[in-house]
Design a protein around this motif. Structure first.
Motif, PDB file in Angstrom:
ATOM      1  N   PRO A 226       3.551  51.602  51.659  1.00  0.00           N
ATOM      2  CA  PRO A 226       2.579  52.408  52.148  1.00  0.00           C
ATOM      3  C   PRO A 226       2.144  51.883  53.508  1.00  0.00           C
ATOM      4  N   GLY A 227       2.085  52.528  54.742  1.00  0.00           N
ATOM      5  CA  GLY A 227       1.841  52.029  56.021  1.00  0.00           C
ATOM      6  C   GLY A 227       3.011  51.532  56.760  1.00  0.00           C
ATOM      7  N   ALA A 228       4.007  51.251  56.201  1.00  0.00           N
ATOM      8  CA  ALA A 228       5.159  50.647  56.771  1.00  0.00           C
ATOM      9  C   ALA A 228       6.386  51.293  56.803  1.00  0.00           C
ATOM     10  N   GLY A 229       6.547  52.099  57.699  1.00  0.00           N
ATOM     11  CA  GLY A 229       7.782  52.948  57.704  1.00  0.00           C
ATOM     12  C   GLY A 229       7.357  54.542  57.327  1.00  0.00           C
ATOM     13  N   ARG A 230       8.055  55.345  58.007  1.00  0.00           N
ATOM     14  CA  ARG A 230       7.521  56.870  57.818  1.00  0.00           C
ATOM     15  C   ARG A 230       8.761  57.839  57.590  1.00  0.00           C
ATOM     16  N   VAL A 231       8.653  58.349  56.355  1.00  0.00           N
ATOM     17  CA  VAL A 231       9.748  59.444  55.900  1.00  0.00           C
ATOM     18  C   VAL A 231       9.214  60.937  55.714  1.00  0.00           C
ATOM     19  N   GLU A 232       9.962  61.637  56.160  1.00  0.00           N
ATOM     20  CA  GLU A 232       9.521  63.201  56.099  1.00  0.00           C
ATOM     21  C   GLU A 232      10.821  64.027  55.523  1.00  0.00           C
ATOM     22  N   VAL A 233      10.411  64.871  54.709  1.00  0.00           N
ATOM     23  CA  VAL A 233      11.421  65.471  53.976  1.00  0.00           C
ATOM     24  C   VAL A 233      11.125  67.141  53.669  1.00  0.00           C
ATOM     25  N   TRP A 234      12.067  68.185  54.219  1.00  0.00           N
ATOM     26  CA  TRP A 234      11.686  69.540  54.315  1.00  0.00           C
ATOM     27  C   TRP A 234      12.975  70.136  53.978  1.00  0.00           C
ATOM     28  N   ASP A 235      12.882  71.425  53.674  1.00  0.00           N
ATOM     29  CA  ASP A 235      14.044  72.319  53.267  1.00  0.00           C
ATOM     30  C   ASP A 235      14.286  73.423  54.045  1.00  0.00           C
ATOM     31  N   ASP A 236      15.271  74.286  53.571  1.00  0.00           N
ATOM     32  CA  ASP A 236      15.617  75.463  54.328  1.00  0.00           C
ATOM     33  C   ASP A 236      14.804  76.641  53.993  1.00  0.00           C
ATOM     34  N   ARG A 237      13.989  76.472  53.050  1.00  0.00           N
ATOM     35  CA  ARG A 237      13.116  77.495  52.647  1.00  0.00           C
ATOM     36  C   ARG A 237      11.729  77.424  53.017  1.00  0.00           C
ATOM     37  N   GLY A 238      11.551  76.476  54.379  1.00  0.00           N
ATOM     38  CA  GLY A 238      10.276  76.263  54.733  1.00  0.00           C
ATOM     39  C   GLY A 238       9.149  75.469  54.056  1.00  0.00           C
ATOM     40  N   ASN A 239       9.625  74.629  53.064  1.00  0.00           N
ATOM     41  CA  ASN A 239       8.919  73.568  52.467  1.00  0.00           C
ATOM     42  C   ASN A 239       8.880  72.470  52.945  1.00  0.00           C
ATOM     43  N   ARG A 240       7.761  71.719  52.810  1.00  0.00           N
ATOM     44  CA  ARG A 240       7.793  70.209  53.298  1.00  0.00           C
ATOM     45  C   ARG A 240       7.109  69.339  51.725  1.00  0.00           C
ATOM     46  N   TYR A 241       7.572  68.218  51.920  1.00  0.00           N
ATOM     47  CA  TYR A 241       7.442  67.275  50.653  1.00  0.00           C
ATOM     48  C   TYR A 241       6.526  66.375  51.066  1.00  0.00           C
ATOM     49  N   GLU A 242       5.739  65.944  49.922  1.00  0.00           N
ATOM     50  CA  GLU A 242       5.074  64.576  50.235  1.00  0.00           C
ATOM     51  C   GLU A 242       6.099  63.316  49.831  1.00  0.00           C
ATOM     52  N   VAL A 243       6.105  62.277  50.436  1.00  0.00           N
ATOM     53  CA  VAL A 243       6.976  61.230  50.108  1.00  0.00           C
ATOM     54  C   VAL A 243       6.228  59.807  50.022  1.00  0.00           C
ATOM     55  N   SER A 244       6.437  59.223  48.992  1.00  0.00           N
ATOM     56  CA  SER A 244       5.551  58.004  48.775  1.00  0.00           C
ATOM     57  C   SER A 244       6.518  56.922  48.241  1.00  0.00           C
ATOM     58  N   PRO A 245       6.575  55.625  48.749  1.00  0.00           N
ATOM     59  CA  PRO A 245       7.495  54.577  48.227  1.00  0.00           C
ATOM     60  C   PRO A 245       7.091  54.329  46.711  1.00  0.00           C
ATOM     61  N   ILE A 246       7.989  53.762  46.057  1.00  0.00           N
ATOM     62  CA  ILE A 246       7.532  53.230  44.593  1.00  0.00           C
ATOM     63  C   ILE A 246       8.079  51.965  44.343  1.00  0.00           C
ATOM     64  N   HIS A 247       9.045  51.385  44.992  1.00  0.00           N
ATOM     65  CA  HIS A 247       9.602  50.216  44.830  1.00  0.00           C
ATOM     66  C   HIS A 247      10.701  49.904  45.916  1.00  0.00           C
ATOM     67  N   GLY A 248      10.761  48.684  46.221  1.00  0.00           N
ATOM     68  CA  GLY A 248      11.850  48.121  47.050  1.00  0.00           C
ATOM     69  C   GLY A 248      12.353  46.576  46.698  1.00  0.00           C
ATOM     70  N   ALA A 249      13.429  46.172  47.194  1.00  0.00           N
ATOM     71  CA  ALA A 249      14.044  45.058  47.367  1.00  0.00           C
ATOM     72  C   ALA A 249      14.578  44.623  48.647  1.00  0.00           C
ATOM     73  N   ALA A 250      14.639  43.200  48.673  1.00  0.00           N
ATOM     74  CA  ALA A 250      15.172  42.765  49.916  1.00  0.00           C
ATOM     75  C   ALA A 250      15.970  41.482  49.961  1.00  0.00           C
ATOM     76  N   ARG A 251      16.752  41.235  50.480  1.00  0.00           N
ATOM     77  CA  ARG A 251      17.542  39.778  50.647  1.00  0.00           C
ATOM     78  C   ARG A 251      17.824  39.644  52.090  1.00  0.00           C
ATOM     79  N   PRO A 252      18.233  38.515  52.475  1.00  0.00           N
ATOM     80  CA  PRO A 252      18.441  38.433  54.141  1.00  0.00           C
ATOM     81  C   PRO A 252      19.680  39.133  54.457  1.00  0.00           C
ATOM     82  N   GLY A 253      19.221  40.053  55.289  1.00  0.00           N
ATOM     83  CA  GLY A 253      20.260  41.010  55.801  1.00  0.00           C
ATOM     84  C   GLY A 253      20.222  42.511  55.272  1.00  0.00           C
TER      85      GLY A 253
END
Length: 305
Positions: A226-253
């Motif tokens: 939350p607050g780092a990265g922005r994602v937008e999702v919408w469809d061809d029916r005119g709807n926009r969707y809420e998007v929220s991170p739920i988990h992440g993982a990282a290693r070098p690279g």
């Protein structure tokens, strides 16, 4: 005749420069009260990454050792070595990234994954945990290495502004609510980085989108929060969707982020648009330059079976 090649021991072989492409997949195996799905196949010069997700209705914390419980073969009889890259376990859900070697050759048409050894740990009376095998014992996934195209024209954006982010619901992924897996397997390249959409898990009242980022600089990419990265999702029916991170993982690279998309994708939608921007770098100070973007994808949504 089967062949066996030793797995690469260098842990730094998952990089943007080695990326050979993504294979979309909708492979799901359901046995007993547990299902296993492959979110995509990420091809590299010396091997491939298999992001796998386990969902179960069994109580307890899920556990699995892919090095002991996963065998991978292809339609030519080749046997692949397996190594665990990352894993996040929780109540009823386990997400893991597995490295296999060598990379599937061009003549391979199918990967077969035989999965066993899944366990749950329940808290015993008086403390401690008791480990028990999950019902089903074995799960088999067949991954088509020559899949149908998943891309679509990016649908026109609705006039309404994107809805504000909000805390994701917990749990976002449930065995009971799972409907199907929408394959994506698409990537966008930027200078020194790649942004990859793996798949969209569809549930009764929401969806979960998983994104991978790869870079040659080991400190270049990080999971979205939350607050780092922005994602937008919408469809061809005119709807926009809420998007929220739920988990992440990282290693070098590399990094992986799973995002809740709410509500569920509209039944009449035949394409969705996804835009990612301001993707963070690992350890980057506030105000640092994010990955070049935005990155925009068009994803075909087939009619429900």
């Amino acid at each position: 005749m089967s062949t066996r090649t030793p797995v690469a021991t260098d842990p730094e072989r998952r990089r943007q420069a080695s990326l050979g492409g993504l294979v979309p997949t909708s492979a799901v195996a359901r046995e007993g009260d547990t299902l296993v799905m492959a979110l995509c196949v990420e091809l590299h010069a010396e091997g491939a990454v298999l992001p796998l997700l386990v969902l179960s209705d069994a109580p307890g914390l899920l556990g699995w050792d892919p090095a002991q419980g996963l065998s991978v073969t292809d339609d030519a009889g080749r046997v692949y070595e397996v190594r665990n890259l990352a894993q996040q376990a929780g109540l009823g859900a386990l997400q893991t990234a597995v490295w296999i070697a060598p990379v599937p050759p061009p003549d391979a048409r199918t990967l077969t994954l035989a999965i066993g050894g899944l366990v749950r740990t329940s808290v015993a009376r008086g403390g401690g945990g008791v480990e028990r095998p999950l019902t089903g014992a074995a799960w088999t996934l067949e991954i088509d290495l020559v899949p149908a195209r998943t891309g679509a024209d990016v649908p026109a954006e609705p006039d309404a502004d994107p809805p504000p982010g909000r805390p994701a619901r917990v749990p976002a992924r449930t065995f009971a609510g799972f409907s199907d897996l929408l394959p994506i397997g698409q990537a966008r390249m930027a200078e020194g980085a790649a942004v990859c959409l793996w798949a969209l898990e569809r549930y009764t009242d929401r969806a979960v989108l998983t994104v991978g980022t790869l870079a040659d600089d080991p400190m270049r990419v990080a999971p979205m929060t939350p607050g780092a990265g922005r994602v937008e999702v919408w469809d061809d029916r005119g709807n926009r969707y809420e998007v929220s991170p739920i988990h992440g993982a990282a290693r070098p690279g590399w990094s992986e982020t799973s995002l809740e998309v709410a509500p569920a994708i509209a039944p009449g939608a035949r394409a969705i648009g996804v835009r990612l921007a301001d993707l963070p770098g690992h350890g980057a100070p506030r105000g640092a330059t994010p990955l070049a973007g935005p990155f925009t994808f068009g994803v075909a949504v087939p009619p429900a079976a």
